[in-house]
Design an enzyme around this catalytic site. Structure first.
Site, PDB file in Angstrom:
ATOM      1  N   LYS A  86       0.806  -1.227   0.000  1.00 24.94           N
ATOM      2  CA  LYS A  86       0.000   0.000   0.000  1.00 24.94           C
ATOM      3  C   LYS A  86       0.836   1.272   0.000  1.00 24.94           C
ATOM      4  O   LYS A  86       0.456   2.269  -0.632  1.00 24.94           O
ATOM      5  CB  LYS A  86      -0.970  -0.019   1.179  1.00 24.94           C
ATOM      6  CG  LYS A  86      -2.031  -1.100   1.041  1.00 24.94           C
ATOM      7  CD  LYS A  86      -3.012  -1.093   2.188  1.00 24.94           C
ATOM      8  CE  LYS A  86      -4.023  -2.219   2.021  1.00 24.94           C
ATOM      9  NZ  LYS A  86      -5.041  -2.235   3.092  1.00 24.94           N
ATOM     10  N   ASP A 123      -9.690   2.387   2.355  1.00 24.21           N
ATOM     11  CA  ASP A 123      -9.753   1.572   3.569  1.00 24.21           C
ATOM     12  C   ASP A 123     -10.423   2.310   4.719  1.00 24.21           C
ATOM     13  O   ASP A 123     -11.253   1.751   5.437  1.00 24.21           O
ATOM     14  CB  ASP A 123      -8.347   1.152   4.009  1.00 24.21           C
ATOM     15  CG  ASP A 123      -7.816  -0.045   3.248  1.00 24.21           C
ATOM     16  OD1 ASP A 123      -8.634  -0.849   2.759  1.00 24.21           O
ATOM     17  OD2 ASP A 123      -6.590  -0.182   3.141  1.00 24.21           O
TER      18      ASP A 123
END
Length: 293
Positions: A86, A123
């Site tokens: 990420k 997220d």
């Protein structure tokens, strides 16, 4: 995938789909055995009768940048990004949303026709939507375990909602770096974090502790220090009920599993790649539970 010439790989991929490429997206990570993203996205594709495919794309850290460039050349519309990529996804993006820029990570990449790579972090919003669906307030005091890409996004989103957030991470250097990046975020010692449970409303595990095949923790001992009205969330979803959630349930605490976050964070990418805003409903959750077995 990374050793094959781009033009040859594109031709072979096209031939595998009978000469016409459907809309393509996927998930990249290392490893990917645990990922339910293909089941989720391909289920939505079938549900909405969309000609597309969502693929599982294991990509090692040393091959991440080259792999992303190849997927872009092959005609993919974008990818979801999971552990451990990420922060690398944030670095490779040529344009970023404000939330991705703030938390320093990206879990969703969209490939433009002009070679641009648009990075987003869904997220945090997905996590908050899942908390809201479970009746958990978003403006209290939260303790986050971990300082990786998901933790960054969750901390940023909770702080944006007015939460007072602290983190604990085994690497003090990473914890301090995240605290410096997100103004107002505090960090507490990893060895001492259970002693803070009497003063927080929400505990969130963003680490791999309790994930299938990973190490675990003495959650029972830690939770013995918690308030009776503590809410406990785990972003791990394989297994669905982690040992943390199991111990929290035994204590009578409110628990939130990671499946809802997976569903909510996926909607933005699906809408962008496949042109349809999918439903995060009971049917979607049931389908994923079936995929879990």
């Amino acid at each position: 995938m990374d050793r094959e010439r781009p033009d040859s790989a594109r031709l072979r991929l096209t031939e595998s789909f009978g000469g016409t490429l459907p809309r393509l997206a996927g998930v990249v990570g290392w490893p990917l055995d645990h990922s339910l993203s293909p089941a989720l996205h391909n289920g939505w594709l079938r549900r909405y009768h969309i000609s597309g495919r969502y693929l599982k794309l294991p990509l090692s850290p040393e091959n991440f940048k080259a792999g992303i460039k190849l997927l872009q050349h092959l005609g993919f519309r974008g990818v979801n990004v999971t552990i451990p990529h990420k922060e690398d996804a944030f670095q490779i993006a040529t344009r970023l949303t404000e939330i991705a820029r703030r938390c320093g990570s990206a879990n969703t990449l969209v490939f433009g026709d002009d070679g641009e790579i648009f990075g987003d972090s869904t997220d945090g919003t997905g996590f908050c939507e899942n908390l809201r669906a479970h009746g958990v307030a978003l403006h209290g005091r939260a303790l986050i375990l971990g300082a990786g890409g998901a933790a960054r996004a969750i901390c940023a989103a909770l702080m944006e909602k007015g939460s007072d957030v602290s983190i604990a991470n085994r690497s003090v250097t990473r914890a301090k770096a995240l605290s410096a990046q997100l103004h107002g975020l505090r960090h507490v010692s990893w060895d001492d974090w259970p002693s803070h449970l009497g003063a927080v409303d929400l505990l969130v595990n963003t680490t791999s502790l309790g994930m299938q095949g990973a190490a675990d923790y003495d959650w029972e001992s830690a939770l013995s220090k918690a308030r009776d009205d503590l809410s406990v969330a785990d972003i791990v979803y394989v297994p669905l009920e982690t040992s943390l959630l199991r111990q929290a349930r035994r204590r009578g605490l409110r628990t939130v599993d990671g499946l809802g976050m997976l569903i909510e964070q996926a909607r933005v990418g699906f809408r962008t790649w496949f042109g349809k805003d999918p439903q995060a409903d009971d049917a979607t959750r049931r389908a994923l539970l079936g995929a879990l077995g």
